[in-house]
Design a protein around this motif. Structure first.
Motif, PDB file in Angstrom:
ATOM      1  N   VAL A  68       0.841  -1.200   0.000  1.00  0.00           N
ATOM      2  CA  VAL A  68       0.000   0.000   0.000  1.00  0.00           C
ATOM      3  C   VAL A  68       0.876   1.250   0.000  1.00  0.00           C
ATOM      4  CG1 VAL A  68      -1.673   1.358   1.310  1.00  0.00           C
ATOM      5  CG2 VAL A  68      -1.981  -1.114   1.079  1.00  0.00           C
ATOM      6  N   ASP A  69       1.954   1.210   0.788  1.00  0.00           N
ATOM      7  CA  ASP A  69       2.880   2.352   0.825  1.00  0.00           C
ATOM      8  C   ASP A  69       3.564   2.537  -0.534  1.00  0.00           C
ATOM      9  OD1 ASP A  69       4.553   4.412   2.261  1.00  0.00           O
ATOM     10  OD2 ASP A  69       6.139   3.015   1.680  1.00  0.00           O
ATOM     11  N   LEU A  70       3.954   1.447  -1.162  1.00  0.00           N
ATOM     12  CA  LEU A  70       4.555   1.533  -2.496  1.00  0.00           C
ATOM     13  C   LEU A  70       3.560   2.099  -3.505  1.00  0.00           C
ATOM     14  CD1 LEU A  70       6.409  -1.913  -2.576  1.00  0.00           C
ATOM     15  CD2 LEU A  70       7.505   0.333  -2.564  1.00  0.00           C
ATOM     16  N   LEU A  71       2.301   1.720  -3.374  1.00  0.00           N
ATOM     17  CA  LEU A  71       1.275   2.231  -4.272  1.00  0.00           C
ATOM     18  C   LEU A  71       1.024   3.719  -4.061  1.00  0.00           C
ATOM     19  CD1 LEU A  71      -1.352  -0.665  -4.364  1.00  0.00           C
ATOM     20  CD2 LEU A  71      -0.067   0.245  -6.303  1.00  0.00           C
ATOM     21  N   GLU A  72       1.172   4.177  -2.834  1.00  0.00           N
ATOM     22  CA  GLU A  72       1.029   5.612  -2.571  1.00  0.00           C
ATOM     23  C   GLU A  72       2.145   6.390  -3.267  1.00  0.00           C
ATOM     24  OE1 GLU A  72       0.906   5.775   1.665  1.00  0.00           O
ATOM     25  OE2 GLU A  72      -1.225   5.240   1.772  1.00  0.00           O
ATOM     26  N   GLN A  73       3.339   5.815  -3.291  1.00  0.00           N
ATOM     27  CA  GLN A  73       4.438   6.451  -4.010  1.00  0.00           C
ATOM     28  C   GLN A  73       4.219   6.354  -5.519  1.00  0.00           C
ATOM     29  OE1 GLN A  73       8.488   5.654  -2.231  1.00  0.00           O
ATOM     30  NE2 GLN A  73       7.306   4.228  -0.984  1.00  0.00           N
ATOM     31  N   TYR A  74       3.662   5.218  -5.960  1.00  0.00           N
ATOM     32  CA  TYR A  74       3.315   5.067  -7.381  1.00  0.00           C
ATOM     33  C   TYR A  74       2.287   6.111  -7.791  1.00  0.00           C
ATOM     34  CZ  TYR A  74       1.221   2.895 -11.569  1.00  0.00           C
ATOM     35  OH  TYR A  74       0.739   2.660 -12.827  1.00  0.00           O
ATOM     36  N   GLU A  75       1.357   6.408  -6.895  1.00  0.00           N
ATOM     37  CA  GLU A  75       0.357   7.441  -7.168  1.00  0.00           C
ATOM     38  C   GLU A  75       1.020   8.786  -7.452  1.00  0.00           C
ATOM     39  OE1 GLU A  75      -3.255   9.353  -7.689  1.00  0.00           O
ATOM     40  OE2 GLU A  75      -2.907   7.187  -7.481  1.00  0.00           O
ATOM     41  N   MET A  76       2.095   9.095  -6.702  1.00  0.00           N
ATOM     42  CA  MET A  76       2.832  10.342  -6.941  1.00  0.00           C
ATOM     43  C   MET A  76       3.449  10.338  -8.340  1.00  0.00           C
ATOM     44  SD  MET A  76       4.816  10.753  -3.312  1.00  0.00           S
ATOM     45  CE  MET A  76       3.970  10.543  -1.744  1.00  0.00           C
ATOM     46  N   VAL A  77       4.027   9.214  -8.716  1.00  0.00           N
ATOM     47  CA  VAL A  77       4.613   9.093 -10.051  1.00  0.00           C
ATOM     48  C   VAL A  77       3.526   9.292 -11.110  1.00  0.00           C
ATOM     49  CG1 VAL A  77       5.766   7.525 -11.664  1.00  0.00           C
ATOM     50  CG2 VAL A  77       6.457   7.556  -9.257  1.00  0.00           C
ATOM     51  N   CYS A  78       2.348   8.722 -10.851  1.00  0.00           N
ATOM     52  CA  CYS A  78       1.255   8.834 -11.821  1.00  0.00           C
ATOM     53  C   CYS A  78       0.741  10.267 -11.929  1.00  0.00           C
ATOM     54  CB  CYS A  78       0.111   7.890 -11.440  1.00  0.00           C
ATOM     55  SG  CYS A  78       0.497   6.152 -11.735  1.00  0.00           S
ATOM     56  N   GLN A  79       0.806  11.029 -10.839  1.00  0.00           N
ATOM     57  CA  GLN A  79       0.413  12.438 -10.919  1.00  0.00           C
ATOM     58  C   GLN A  79       1.384  13.202 -11.830  1.00  0.00           C
ATOM     59  OE1 GLN A  79      -2.358  13.842  -9.869  1.00  0.00           O
ATOM     60  NE2 GLN A  79      -3.040  11.894  -9.003  1.00  0.00           N
ATOM     61  N   LEU A  80       2.669  12.873 -11.730  1.00  0.00           N
ATOM     62  CA  LEU A  80       3.648  13.468 -12.643  1.00  0.00           C
ATOM     63  C   LEU A  80       3.364  13.037 -14.075  1.00  0.00           C
ATOM     64  CD1 LEU A  80       6.971  12.989 -10.625  1.00  0.00           C
ATOM     65  CD2 LEU A  80       5.517  15.024 -10.757  1.00  0.00           C
ATOM     66  N   ARG A  81       2.972  11.790 -14.214  1.00  0.00           N
ATOM     67  CA  ARG A  81       2.643  11.270 -15.544  1.00  0.00           C
ATOM     68  C   ARG A  81       1.446  12.023 -16.126  1.00  0.00           C
ATOM     69  NH1 ARG A  81      -2.070   8.321 -17.497  1.00  0.00           N
ATOM     70  NH2 ARG A  81      -1.425   7.009 -19.227  1.00  0.00           N
TER      71      ARG A  81
END
Length: 297
Positions: free
Chosen positions: A154-167
């Motif tokens: 879940v924590d990794l996915l929260e960081q992935y969410e940040m990457v996706c916002q940049l995307r």
């Protein structure tokens, strides 16, 4: 012959426009001979991501042209999305419990008519995206029946969410930070960057790649654990037995176990997966008392 660009006498023609050099044809842009049915979803991700790694790792300086950084970011997120699609599709095709999750879902007539059986589940994902934490969690539960509760993932996915916002900034604003993305990332800490472009270096791209490698491999392991445990201890609707009929006899179970193993195993990782035989023995040791038809060893 292409006509030269000119400014006409029309009062609204503020820039010169010429005719396109040729008509755009999408049919010429696909590789019809491509076949990745023998490559596991995790290996597809690894090969795609390593290909991107090679491109930026050889760049002579730490700084990347903004446009190049954007392309790398889009590529890595696309590799994650492609992995998720392949994983869900392959599980729906081979796993009875995942099939049960999808029984009431609808397919388009065109998909049913033209898709091959092994890729038909892909049509179920036509309205599904994996470009964010919530989307991945929702899709795994909807199509696979897997509720993600592992806090580290879940924590990794929260960081992935940040990457996706940049995307999202890169896809819709050519890299500039919009208000909606700033709010998602934390407005107080990001408001000074509104309408400022993303600036990615080799170091930041490396960090993104590392995060996504860990995320995808963690999801791969967690879903594998869930699916295999369920195959031994779960009960399908209307079934009078536990599991999917494991006999716990290696020779008899080999084909069935292999169908799951090939979905999750990696031959492309730096440390390849244990053999199917070894993992089956570990699986049998833990679950052999559940749902067996025989007790043969």
């Amino acid at each position: 012959m292409t006509k030269p660009a000119t400014i006409s006498e029309d009062w609204a023609t503020i820039v010169a426009v010429r005719e396109p050099k040729e008509r755009f044809d999408t049919c010429s842009l696909f590789n019809s001979s491509h076949d990745d049915s023998c490559i596991s979803p995790i290996d597809q991700f690894i090969e795609n991501a390593l290909g991107l790694n090679k491109l930026w790792a050889t760049h002579p300086t730490e700084e990347l042209a903004p446009e190049i950084g954007i392309l790398f970011l889009l590529g890595y997120v696309s590799a994650v999305e492609s992995y998720m699609r392949a994983l869900v599709r392959r599980l729906i095709y081979c796993d009875q419990f995942s099939q049960e999750c999808c029984e009431k879902l609808q397919l388009s007539y065109g998909a049913a008519l033209h898709h091959k059986a092994d890729v038909l589940p892909e049509a179920l994902l036509e309205e599904t995206v994996f470009s964010g934490k919530a989307e991945i969690i929702k899709a795994l539960e909807k199509f696979v029946g897997f509720k993600l509760i592992n806090k580290s993932i879940v924590d990794l996915l929260e960081q992935y969410e940040m990457v996706c916002q940049l995307r999202h900034c890169c896809v819709h604003r050519f890299g500039k930070l919009g208000a909606k993305n700033a709010i998602a990332l934390g407005l107080q800490s990001h408001k000074e960057f509104l309408e400022k472009p993303v600036l990615l270096t080799k170091s930041s791209i490396s960090s993104i790649a590392d995060l996504l490698f860990v995320l995808v491999k963690s999801i791969n392991n967690d879903v594998f654990r869930h699916v295999m445990q369920r195959s031994a201890t779960g009960k399908l609707k209307g079934s009078g037995q536990i599991g999917i009929g494991w006999t716990w006899n290696k020779a008899k179970d080999k084909r069935l176990y292999q169908s799951y193993y090939l979905v999750f195993a990696s031959q492309a990782d730096a440390q390849i997966s244990p053999s199917s035989s070894d993992l089956y023995e570990r699986f049998r040791k833990i679950h052999k008392q559940a749902g067996s038809r025989t007790r043969e060893k």
